[in-house]
Design an enzyme around this catalytic site. Structure first.
Site, PDB file in Angstrom:
ATOM      1  N   TYR A  45      -2.412  -0.284  10.325  1.00 54.28           N
ATOM      2  CA  TYR A  45      -2.497  -0.677   8.906  1.00 54.28           C
ATOM      3  C   TYR A  45      -1.230  -0.246   8.172  1.00 54.28           C
ATOM      4  CZ  TYR A  45      -4.420  -1.157   4.168  1.00 54.28           C
ATOM      5  OH  TYR A  45      -4.636  -1.515   2.848  1.00 54.28           O
ATOM      6  N   SER A  76       0.846  -1.199   0.000  1.00 57.11           N
ATOM      7  CA  SER A  76       0.000   0.000   0.000  1.00 57.11           C
ATOM      8  C   SER A  76       0.880   1.248   0.000  1.00 57.11           C
ATOM      9  CB  SER A  76      -0.860  -0.037   1.265  1.00 57.11           C
ATOM     10  OG  SER A  76      -1.362   1.236   1.582  1.00 57.11           O
TER      11      SER A  76
HETATM   12  N1  LIG Z   1      -8.809  -0.443  -1.659  1.00 61.19           N
HETATM   13  C1  LIG Z   1      -7.675   0.224  -1.705  1.00 61.19           C
HETATM   14  O1  LIG Z   1      -7.632   1.406  -2.067  1.00 61.19           O
HETATM   15  C2  LIG Z   1      -6.404  -0.483  -1.339  1.00 61.19           C
HETATM   16  C3  LIG Z   1      -5.213   0.222  -1.418  1.00 61.19           C
HETATM   17  C4  LIG Z   1      -4.016  -0.431  -1.087  1.00 61.19           C
HETATM   18  C5  LIG Z   1      -4.029  -1.756  -0.715  1.00 61.19           C
HETATM   19  N2  LIG Z   1      -5.218  -2.422  -0.629  1.00 61.19           N
HETATM   20  C6  LIG Z   1      -5.142  -3.829  -0.258  1.00 61.19           C
HETATM   21  O2  LIG Z   1      -5.685  -4.614  -1.295  1.00 61.19           O
HETATM   22  C7  LIG Z   1      -6.235  -5.826  -0.762  1.00 61.19           C
HETATM   23  C8  LIG Z   1      -7.681  -5.975  -1.199  1.00 61.19           C
HETATM   24  O3  LIG Z   1      -8.390  -4.849  -0.694  1.00 61.19           O
HETATM   25  P1  LIG Z   1      -9.893  -4.505  -1.080  1.00 61.19           P
HETATM   26  O4  LIG Z   1      -9.976  -3.036  -1.013  1.00 61.19           O
HETATM   27  O5  LIG Z   1     -10.310  -5.200  -2.329  1.00 61.19           O
HETATM   28  O6  LIG Z   1     -10.635  -5.088   0.191  1.00 61.19           O
HETATM   29  P2  LIG Z   1     -12.114  -5.668   0.372  1.00 61.19           P
HETATM   30  O7  LIG Z   1     -12.492  -5.308   1.771  1.00 61.19           O
HETATM   31  O8  LIG Z   1     -13.012  -5.297  -0.743  1.00 61.19           O
HETATM   32  O9  LIG Z   1     -11.856  -7.249   0.300  1.00 61.19           O
HETATM   33  C9  LIG Z   1     -11.180  -7.972   1.257  1.00 61.19           C
HETATM   34  C10 LIG Z   1     -11.606  -9.437   1.129  1.00 61.19           C
HETATM   35  O10 LIG Z   1     -10.840 -10.193   2.080  1.00 61.19           O
HETATM   36  C11 LIG Z   1     -11.708 -11.113   2.703  1.00 61.19           C
HETATM   37  N3  LIG Z   1     -11.182 -11.472   4.009  1.00 61.19           N
HETATM   38  C12 LIG Z   1     -11.222 -10.736   5.158  1.00 61.19           C
HETATM   39  N4  LIG Z   1     -10.679 -11.434   6.176  1.00 61.19           N
HETATM   40  C13 LIG Z   1     -10.278 -12.613   5.649  1.00 61.19           C
HETATM   41  C14 LIG Z   1      -9.655 -13.756   6.199  1.00 61.19           C
HETATM   42  N5  LIG Z   1      -9.340 -13.817   7.498  1.00 61.19           N
HETATM   43  N6  LIG Z   1      -9.391 -14.811   5.400  1.00 61.19           N
HETATM   44  C15 LIG Z   1      -9.726 -14.775   4.076  1.00 61.19           C
HETATM   45  N7  LIG Z   1     -10.323 -13.716   3.500  1.00 61.19           N
HETATM   46  C16 LIG Z   1     -10.598 -12.653   4.283  1.00 61.19           C
HETATM   47  C17 LIG Z   1     -13.049 -10.403   2.800  1.00 61.19           C
HETATM   48  O11 LIG Z   1     -14.109 -11.316   2.978  1.00 61.19           O
HETATM   49  C18 LIG Z   1     -13.073  -9.674   1.465  1.00 61.19           C
HETATM   50  O12 LIG Z   1     -13.684 -10.474   0.467  1.00 61.19           O
HETATM   51  C19 LIG Z   1      -6.056  -5.728   0.748  1.00 61.19           C
HETATM   52  O13 LIG Z   1      -4.854  -6.367   1.119  1.00 61.19           O
HETATM   53  C20 LIG Z   1      -5.924  -4.238   0.982  1.00 61.19           C
HETATM   54  O14 LIG Z   1      -5.259  -3.954   2.183  1.00 61.19           O
HETATM   55  C21 LIG Z   1      -6.397  -1.830  -0.936  1.00 61.19           C
END
Ligand SMILES: NC(=O)c1ccc[n+]([C@@H]2O[C@H](COP(=O)([O-])OP(=O)(O)OC[C@H]3O[C@@H](n4cnc5c(N)ncnc54)[C@H](O)[C@@H]3O)[C@@H](O)[C@H]2O)c1
Length: 281
Positions: free
Chosen positions: A177, A164
């Site tokens: 985070y 991130s």
């Molecule tokens: N959205 C952003 O802008 C952004 C930016 C940088 C990094 N990220 C990273 O990208 C990745 C995906 O993020 P997102 O925004 O699509 O999140 P999201 O919340 O849409 O999806 C996360 C998914 O992980 C699943 N999950 C949660 N706990 C879990 C567990 N213990 N075991 C298995 N699955 C589990 C949830 O059910 C969900 O389907 C994450 O690692 C997040 O930190 C996101």
């Protein structure tokens, strides 16, 4: 004692394992891999959304759900055994599960001795900090332990972690985070070195700001308008907008394709509209 078993690379299409597969970003990544003809294992703890995604993607190709938590090693081992039985040994592992927690998020950006805050740094809960570290760091650690051994013994494959912007410079309000994502960038380098001789490449992407479930309360007011934090993010993003999840796909395809990136391991690619390059001045 070195395990003698050798796992041969299959000639059929590659097997992709994605944790957090039902989430906003990883479901788009999963869809792209299915479209590319790969066999895709959707690993997620949310049964309803994972099964719904499986149903949708099965119109396009080979895909199956495996309900497991990245925090529960036993459930990962069961998923890994079932995936190997159904599809074969994993070729591409995407450690996608991650997220933040309200109990690890301060209400103020900067300490002000004149203000009494209900959620300043001193009131953050240990349980919230544990949750965020476990989900973002330990989840990728355990999943990699479970899936990478066969890949390393076979001598091929690719692992992608999701870091991130917080890994480069922490964002205000979300100390756990930020630190957990810094740990993921660090762990990516550690794994890359550890698996280099086994020809198992480990890289990461660092998405900038994408509007998803995880950050919606930080980015949008209840009426859908941008919060002051969103306006700050956009003003520090030279491209002046949030990213679209599909804009992650080029980097993922590149990093997981041996014909394109066979000498690349241990890097983190920012996909951020210029956020990490811009000081704000
Ligand atoms: N959205 C952003 O802008 C952004 C930016 C940088 C990094 N990220 C990273 O990208 C990745 C995906 O993020 P997102 O925004 O699509 O999140 P999201 O919340 O849409 O999806 C996360 C998914 O992980 C699943 N999950 C949660 N706990 C879990 C567990 N213990 N075991 C298995 N699955 C589990 C949830 O059910 C969900 O389907 C994450 O690692 C997040 O930190 C996101």
């Amino acid at each position: 004692m070195v395990e003698k078993k050798v796992y041969k690379k299959e000639n059929s299409s590659e097997v992709v394992v994605i944790t957090g597969a039902a989430g906003v970003l990883c479901s788009v990544i999963a869809r792209d891999f299915v479209r590319c003809g790969k066999k895709v294992a959707l690993v997620d703890v949310n049964e309803a959304s994972t099964l719904a995604l499986e149903k949708e993607l099965s119109q396009l190709g080979t895909v199956k759900s495996y309900i497991a938590s990245v925090l529960d090693k036993e459930s990962l081992i069961i998923a890994q055994e079932n995936i190997t039985k159904d599809f074969g040994v994993c070729d591409i592992l995407i450690n996608g599960a991650g997220g933040n927690n309200v109990h690890a998020t301060t209400s103020d950006e900067i300490f002000d001795p004149n203000l009494e805050s209900d959620k300043d740094f001193f009131k953050l809960l240990e349980s919230g900090v544990d949750f965020v570290f476990d989900l973002n760091f330990k989840g990728a650690f355990l999943t990699t332990q479970v899936f990478s051994k066969q890949m390393a013994l076979r001598g091929s494959g690719s692992i992608i972690n999701i870091s991130s912007m917080n890994a480069y410079q922490p964002l205000t309000k979300i100390p756990a985070y930020s630190a957990a994502k810094a740990a993921i960038s660090n762990f990516t380098q550690w794994l890359a070195v550890y698996f280099a001789k086994a020809k198992l490449r480990v890289n990461a992407i660092a998405p900038g700001f994408f509007a998803t479930n995880q950050n919606k309360t930080l980015l949008f007011n209840p009426d859908g308008s941008l919060t002051p934090r969103s306006l700050k993010i956009i003003s520090k993003t030279p491209m002046n907008r949030f990213g679209e999840p599909s804009e992650l796909l080029g980097a993922i395809r590149f990093l997981t394709d041996d014909s394109q990136s066979s000498f690349i391991t241990g890097i983190v690619i920012p996909i951020d509209g210029g956020f990490s390059a811009y000081s704000g001045v």
